[in-house]
Design a protein around this motif. Structure first.
Motif, PDB file in Angstrom:
ATOM      1  N   ASN A  73      40.449  37.082   1.826  1.00 20.49           N
ATOM      2  CA  ASN A  73      39.831  35.900   1.413  1.00 20.49           C
ATOM      3  C   ASN A  73      40.241  34.577   1.821  1.00 20.49           C
ATOM      4  OD1 ASN A  73      37.835  34.032   0.148  1.00 20.49           O
ATOM      5  ND2 ASN A  73      39.023  34.284  -1.545  1.00 20.49           N
ATOM      6  N   LEU A  74      39.660  33.839   2.690  1.00 24.01           N
ATOM      7  CA  LEU A  74      40.192  32.642   3.193  1.00 24.01           C
ATOM      8  C   LEU A  74      39.526  31.390   2.363  1.00 24.01           C
ATOM      9  CD1 LEU A  74      40.562  33.319   6.883  1.00 24.01           C
ATOM     10  CD2 LEU A  74      42.228  33.621   5.197  1.00 24.01           C
ATOM     11  N   LEU A  75      38.633  31.539   1.403  1.00 24.73           N
ATOM     12  CA  LEU A  75      38.002  30.496   0.725  1.00 24.73           C
ATOM     13  C   LEU A  75      38.852  29.972  -0.421  1.00 24.73           C
ATOM     14  CD1 LEU A  75      34.548  31.902   0.489  1.00 24.73           C
ATOM     15  CD2 LEU A  75      35.482  30.194   2.054  1.00 24.73           C
ATOM     16  N   ASP A  76      39.097  28.692  -0.675  1.00 20.70           N
ATOM     17  CA  ASP A  76      39.651  27.994  -1.631  1.00 20.70           C
ATOM     18  C   ASP A  76      38.755  28.335  -2.971  1.00 20.70           C
ATOM     19  OD1 ASP A  76      42.179  27.318  -0.438  1.00 20.70           O
ATOM     20  OD2 ASP A  76      41.219  25.412   0.427  1.00 20.70           O
ATOM     21  N   GLY A  77      39.531  28.424  -3.991  1.00 20.04           N
ATOM     22  CA  GLY A  77      38.837  28.459  -5.286  1.00 20.04           C
ATOM     23  C   GLY A  77      38.402  30.033  -5.558  1.00 20.04           C
ATOM     24  N   HIS A  78      38.741  30.988  -4.824  1.00 23.21           N
ATOM     25  CA  HIS A  78      38.442  32.188  -5.062  1.00 23.21           C
ATOM     26  C   HIS A  78      39.604  32.961  -5.013  1.00 23.21           C
ATOM     27  CE1 HIS A  78      34.549  30.692  -3.732  1.00 23.21           C
ATOM     28  NE2 HIS A  78      33.927  31.778  -4.508  1.00 23.21           N
ATOM     29  N   THR A  79      39.882  33.849  -5.891  1.00 20.81           N
ATOM     30  CA  THR A  79      40.961  34.777  -5.843  1.00 20.81           C
ATOM     31  C   THR A  79      40.836  36.197  -5.710  1.00 20.81           C
ATOM     32  OG1 THR A  79      41.107  34.965  -8.331  1.00 20.81           O
ATOM     33  CG2 THR A  79      42.389  33.214  -7.456  1.00 20.81           C
ATOM     34  N   PRO A  80      41.881  36.788  -5.117  1.00 18.28           N
ATOM     35  CA  PRO A  80      43.147  36.123  -4.352  1.00 18.28           C
ATOM     36  C   PRO A  80      42.634  35.578  -3.206  1.00 18.28           C
ATOM     37  CG  PRO A  80      42.740  38.628  -3.836  1.00 18.28           C
ATOM     38  CD  PRO A  80      42.032  38.138  -4.833  1.00 18.28           C
ATOM     39  N   CYS A  81      43.612  34.625  -2.807  1.00 19.87           N
ATOM     40  CA  CYS A  81      43.145  33.840  -1.534  1.00 19.87           C
ATOM     41  C   CYS A  81      44.301  33.603  -0.622  1.00 19.87           C
ATOM     42  CB  CYS A  81      42.943  32.438  -1.968  1.00 19.87           C
ATOM     43  SG  CYS A  81      42.327  31.184  -0.671  1.00 19.87           S
ATOM     44  N   TRP A  82      44.102  33.616   0.704  1.00 19.71           N
ATOM     45  CA  TRP A  82      45.104  33.691   1.635  1.00 19.71           C
ATOM     46  C   TRP A  82      44.946  32.335   2.433  1.00 19.71           C
ATOM     47  CZ3 TRP A  82      43.661  38.138  -0.209  1.00 19.71           C
ATOM     48  CH2 TRP A  82      44.615  39.051  -0.366  1.00 19.71           C
ATOM     49  N   THR A  83      45.928  31.721   3.066  1.00 20.69           N
ATOM     50  CA  THR A  83      45.960  30.558   4.018  1.00 20.69           C
ATOM     51  C   THR A  83      46.321  31.071   5.254  1.00 20.69           C
ATOM     52  OG1 THR A  83      47.858  29.600   3.253  1.00 20.69           O
ATOM     53  CG2 THR A  83      46.126  28.791   2.182  1.00 20.69           C
ATOM     54  N   PHE A  84      45.981  30.630   6.369  1.00 19.34           N
ATOM     55  CA  PHE A  84      46.591  30.832   7.709  1.00 19.34           C
ATOM     56  C   PHE A  84      46.869  29.739   8.513  1.00 19.34           C
ATOM     57  CE2 PHE A  84      42.295  30.657   8.914  1.00 19.34           C
ATOM     58  CZ  PHE A  84      42.079  30.140  10.028  1.00 19.34           C
TER      59      PHE A  84
END
Length: 121
Positions: free
Chosen positions: A70-81
């Motif tokens: 998942n790359l969406l902020d505000g949802h868990t777990p969340c990853w950034t790239f």
């Protein structure tokens, strides 16, 4: 020169401490929609322009499972790239599969780094 030597020693100590084992490299592909088929060795980043919502790839352990991040902020777990200047992709934080093969790894600059030694490789 001294700083480079110290940096090299620091990296080596981290590799020993966490026993990072370098794995295969991935190819990167940006898509506006979910891929119909997921090819091994490819990371698909799904979304439009600067609004990416997911990343998917085959698990690097060889189990054949699809790994969705998942790359969406505000949802868990969340990853950034992040993409570096040469177009290589890095994810943060590490990826821990809690089901199936239970792999734990990092993807940094399109390459897999195992977080603990795997005896079945």
């Amino acid at each position: 020169r001294f700083v480079c030597l110290m940096l090299r020693r620091f990296i080596q100590s981290w590799r020993r401490r966490f026993r990072f084992k370098r794995g295969n490299a991935y190819r990167l592909c940006f898509l506006p929609e979910e891929p119909e088929a997921i090819a091994a060795g490819t990371i698909y980043v799904v979304g439009e322009a600067n609004h990416h919502w997911a990343a998917v790839f085959k698990c690097p352990c060889g189990c054949g499972a699809d790994v969705w991040l998942n790359l969406l902020d505000g949802h868990t777990p969340c990853w950034t790239f992040e993409l570096d200047s040469t177009g290589r992709l890095s994810f943060s934080p590490s990826i821990v599969r809690r089901v199936g093969c239970r792999s734990h790894f990092f993807i940094w600059e399109n390459r897999v780094y195992w977080a603990y030694p795997r005896t079945d490789f």
